[in-house]
Design a protein around this motif. Structure first.
Motif, PDB file in Angstrom:
ATOM      1  N   GLU A   1       0.496  -0.934   0.156  1.00  0.00           N
ATOM      2  CA  GLU A   1      -0.159   0.066   0.353  1.00  0.00           C
ATOM      3  C   GLU A   1       1.028   0.947  -0.137  1.00  0.00           C
ATOM      4  N   ARG A   2       1.563   1.215   0.364  1.00  0.00           N
ATOM      5  CA  ARG A   2       3.053   2.205   0.257  1.00  0.00           C
ATOM      6  C   ARG A   2       2.435   3.274   1.398  1.00  0.00           C
ATOM      7  N   LYS A   3       1.890   2.794   2.603  1.00  0.00           N
ATOM      8  CA  LYS A   3       1.446   3.855   3.939  1.00  0.00           C
ATOM      9  C   LYS A   3       1.401   3.175   4.566  1.00  0.00           C
ATOM     10  N   SER A   4       1.214   3.478   6.300  1.00  0.00           N
ATOM     11  CA  SER A   4       1.508   3.286   7.199  1.00  0.00           C
ATOM     12  C   SER A   4       0.276   2.875   7.701  1.00  0.00           C
ATOM     13  N   VAL A   5      -0.269   1.358   8.148  1.00  0.00           N
ATOM     14  CA  VAL A   5      -1.191   1.344   9.128  1.00  0.00           C
ATOM     15  C   VAL A   5      -2.110   1.862   9.335  1.00  0.00           C
ATOM     16  N   ASP A   6      -1.633   3.039  10.405  1.00  0.00           N
ATOM     17  CA  ASP A   6      -2.564   4.167  10.753  1.00  0.00           C
ATOM     18  C   ASP A   6      -3.228   4.493   8.887  1.00  0.00           C
ATOM     19  N   GLY A   7      -2.411   5.003   8.401  1.00  0.00           N
ATOM     20  CA  GLY A   7      -2.602   6.174   6.669  1.00  0.00           C
ATOM     21  C   GLY A   7      -4.236   5.559   6.358  1.00  0.00           C
ATOM     22  N   LEU A   8      -4.052   4.109   6.018  1.00  0.00           N
ATOM     23  CA  LEU A   8      -4.421   3.037   5.618  1.00  0.00           C
ATOM     24  C   LEU A   8      -5.522   3.103   6.203  1.00  0.00           C
ATOM     25  N   PHE A   9      -6.309   2.919   7.556  1.00  0.00           N
ATOM     26  CA  PHE A   9      -7.029   2.524   8.101  1.00  0.00           C
ATOM     27  C   PHE A   9      -8.515   3.429   7.697  1.00  0.00           C
ATOM     28  N   ARG A  10      -7.194   5.301   7.785  1.00  0.00           N
ATOM     29  CA  ARG A  10      -7.788   6.282   7.520  1.00  0.00           C
ATOM     30  C   ARG A  10      -8.654   5.906   6.458  1.00  0.00           C
ATOM     31  N   ASP A  11      -8.099   5.701   5.547  1.00  0.00           N
ATOM     32  CA  ASP A  11      -8.577   6.128   3.873  1.00  0.00           C
ATOM     33  C   ASP A  11      -9.606   5.010   3.939  1.00  0.00           C
ATOM     34  N   VAL A  12      -9.221   3.192   4.574  1.00  0.00           N
ATOM     35  CA  VAL A  12     -10.291   2.513   4.365  1.00  0.00           C
ATOM     36  C   VAL A  12     -12.153   2.875   5.417  1.00  0.00           C
ATOM     37  N   PHE A  13     -12.133   3.177   6.472  1.00  0.00           N
ATOM     38  CA  PHE A  13     -12.946   3.904   7.159  1.00  0.00           C
ATOM     39  C   PHE A  13     -13.815   4.760   7.050  1.00  0.00           C
ATOM     40  N   ARG A  14     -12.793   5.487   6.264  1.00  0.00           N
ATOM     41  CA  ARG A  14     -13.349   7.215   5.714  1.00  0.00           C
ATOM     42  C   ARG A  14     -14.081   6.728   4.966  1.00  0.00           C
ATOM     43  N   THR A  15     -13.174   5.856   3.835  1.00  0.00           N
ATOM     44  CA  THR A  15     -14.152   6.133   3.056  1.00  0.00           C
ATOM     45  C   THR A  15     -16.048   5.426   3.096  1.00  0.00           C
ATOM     46  N   LYS A  16     -15.287   3.958   4.145  1.00  0.00           N
ATOM     47  CA  LYS A  16     -16.779   3.343   3.798  1.00  0.00           C
ATOM     48  C   LYS A  16     -17.876   4.011   4.953  1.00  0.00           C
TER      49      LYS A  16
END
Length: 243
Positions: free
Chosen positions: A219-234
């Protein structure tokens, strides 16, 4: 091949008419520190309670080393709930003695040493301690066991930022290396440096489970960054922001 430490198959759990876990499937191996991540209401606390044996699923299978959570798994599991559960009149040393009597794998010397490092006077009663200090005491007791599975529900939520590094180091350096730590938390940026694996929960189901190193590489990003992307979208797709 040996069985996974944790196995959940088609697990359902409701509170009244509200479905909290909805056909959850999950396997977790031994020897890892795993982050259990998701927005409020995703089912994290309910899953931890099922694994600890405090709740029973309405449908599906939950196993720890091949055993249904209950009497057979009490000696394997060390559980830290998200709320204090000790009587306020008890002294810290009373709790240490209680754990020593109740759990054969409890290391009293380790507990007393960690209290000393955190400057917690074990002669004090729980009711005289701050909320954060009470949570530190509970974590110390839980991590002073040589368990096969540590279930930690928001272990750093109530402590000041200065104490978080010590607490995370305590988790990293004091868990049984042959066991697994499952940490439920919202403070992902604080804990992700110690995580080997992450599980994303949404609406009572596992939507992603992956080793942290693999996730960062893909993903080329941190776990925190991915979490924010995934759950903000959902959350937005559902018409609200819940993370």
């Amino acid at each position: 091949m040996s069985a996974a430490l944790i196995q959940c198959q088609d697990v359902w759990k409701s509170y009244g008419k509200k479905e909290v876990l909805r056909g959850l499937n999950l396997q977790v191996e031994s020897g890892r520190i795993v982050g259990l991540l998701g927005p409020n209401g995703a089912g994290k606390t309910t899953l931890l309670k099922l694994l600890s044996g405090l709740l029973q699923p309405e449908q599906g299978m939950v196993l720890i080393e091949g055993e249904v959570p209950g009497c057979a798994t009490k000696s394997m599991v060390s559980y830290l709930p998200d709320k204090p559960y000790f009587a306020d009149w008890m002294k810290v040393q009373d709790l240490i003695e209680l754990f020593e009597d109740f759990y054969a794998d409890f290391d009293r010397m380790k507990a007393e040493q960690m209290c000393a490092v955190l400057e917690i006077d074990i002669r004090r009663k729980m009711k005289t301690l701050s909320k954060g200090t009470k949570e530190k005491v509970q974590l110390i007791l839980v991590m002073s066991r040589r368990a096969k599975l540590y279930l930690l529900d928001e272990p750093i939520a109530g402590v000041d930022p200065a104490a978080r590094d010590f607490i995370l180091s305590t988790i990293l350096n004091n868990y049984n290396p042959d066991g697994t730590v499952l940490i439920s938390t919202h403070l992902i940026a604080d804990v992700e440096r110690i995580l080997d694996e992450v599980i994303f929960l949404q609406n009572g189901q596992v939507i992603r489970q992956e080793l942290v190193d693999n996730l960062r590489e893909k993903e080329r990003k941190s776990v925190d960054g991915l979490f924010r992307d995934v759950f903000r979208t959902k959350s937005y797709e559902g018409g609200e922001f819940s993370c």
